[in-house]
Design an enzyme around this catalytic site. Sequence first.
Site, PDB file in Angstrom:
ATOM      1  N   GLY A  31      -3.765  -4.969  30.449  1.00 40.08           N
ATOM      2  CA  GLY A  31      -3.652  -4.112  29.278  1.00 40.08           C
ATOM      3  C   GLY A  31      -4.796  -3.129  29.110  1.00 40.08           C
ATOM      4  CB  CYS A 240      28.803   0.831  28.129  1.00 41.87           C
ATOM      5  SG  CYS A 240      29.002   2.093  29.391  1.00 41.87           S
ATOM      6  CB  CYS A 243      30.541  -0.550  32.420  1.00 40.49           C
ATOM      7  SG  CYS A 243      29.075  -0.963  31.461  1.00 40.49           S
ATOM      8  CB  CYS A 265      24.980   1.901  30.847  1.00 39.01           C
ATOM      9  SG  CYS A 265      25.989   0.495  30.439  1.00 39.01           S
ATOM     10  CB  CYS A 271      26.779   1.996  34.029  1.00 35.06           C
ATOM     11  SG  CYS A 271      28.199   2.423  33.016  1.00 35.06           S
TER      12      CYS A 271
END
Lengths: 308, 189
Positions: A31, A240, A243, A265, A271
């Site tokens: 980090g 979606c 899909c 998507c 997808c």
Amino acid sequence: MTDQSYNFAYLDEQTKRMIRRAILKAVAVPGYQVPFASREMPMPYGWGTGGVQVTAACLMPEDVLKVIDQGADDTTNAVSIRKFFQRTAGVATTEATSEATIIQTRHRIPEQALTAGQILVYQVPIPEPLRFLEPRETETRKMHSLEEYGLMHVKLYEDIARHGSIATAYAYPVKVEGRYVMDPSPIPKFDNPKLSDSPALQLFGAGREQRIYAVPPFTRVVSLDFDDHPFDPSKAPHDCDLCGASESYLDEVITDDSGGRMFVCSDTDFCRTRREAGHAGRLGEAQFSSKKIANSFEGICPPTGDEA
Amino acid sequence: MTATLSGGFRDAPTQSARAFRAILDALSRPGTIQTLSGPVTPPAPLSQAAGTLLLTLADATTPLHLAGDLDTPAVRDWLTFHSGAPLVGAGDAAFAVGTWDALLPLSRFFIGTSEYPDRAATLIVEMQDLSPNGARLSGPGIDGHAFLSLPEVTAFAANHRLSPLGFDCFLTAGDRLAGLPRSTRVEAA
């Protein structure tokens, strides 16, 4: 075929050693943003020069590279970076998340869970999460060293006071291993939970800002929130349209000037894989990609389905 | 003389890339043991893993400290020729290499500053052997916990308490390599 005019993976060896040392220190201090001597790359700042340098320092000839831009494999940024490494490193490339060993990404984490041994390289525009709250580098550096992150909580609180909820929807700040507050790059906050405890190594490169940072595998990454306003990884409340997936992050595509729209998507590989497996959404009969649909409305390529 | 000039990378761009990935894997997954088998053949007593790691990461910008018995003319000449790293005392070193006893006392090494913890030294500890048992490791990079044969527990536990300051370690034995960043919690098993 490798372009023999360049060193393997474009960068010279001295530069790669410098970047590799920065990556190792970034892994050792999860980090924390490690400064590095970012090089000029043959693409403009903002096009992923940081990610490209990290990828170049990590690539080996056996790697299979995938590059995505907002989840899509077939947009300009993704295509040109993929071609860049095909030319300069001669590595194999793929669009399938599961086949890739290194995935360079702009602003998304793939829907499919990553596995041990994969490296996810993020392109980062502004690595400093406190930058818009405190413009001076000397001060933000001091704030990180003293673990003084009150300002960030004030910002999130002001969101709640003004909007009733935390309005930050992307680049949502996280705390890594209980120590450093980190900008996860402009991924949607929907992707934030995937940062934590991932089996894959996650590396972040910011070229213009000259910073590299890392989240090692199995590292605790917590999105900042309040007890009474817990973190909410929201997404559009739809499935979606191609899909039918209900759990993926969606792009909204405006389809006409009378309010028509569709949701697809953002992860094109996810997808396509689902559609090839026989899943279909509201408009799913036509088997063309979400990008083709988007392009057809901009007149880039002719529409191929009845919906257009 | 020939021994000094030979034993480096034959194709540095690709061979150092493979070596770096093993090094990166070792440091990002403490407790795993990687193999650095390659063309690098350093002069004794420097191990193949330590030699490969130094040729991959060290150059003229990284002061290097050779501790104890490793500080021989052959090792000095080989590292100077292949990496160009300036040889310095422990306090100024970005990289230090030696056996555990030779590296002591560890307080000599730079642990970074609170504003720049990345400037801390990296220690390469030459070991007789490396095995996945011994001290108990946990923290970033480790799913649950792992075990690694460390020369001692107290020093690494104390180093972790300094985190985010502290040195980072690589342990080498022959062509085998393990990483131990300051972020790893170390306890007696």
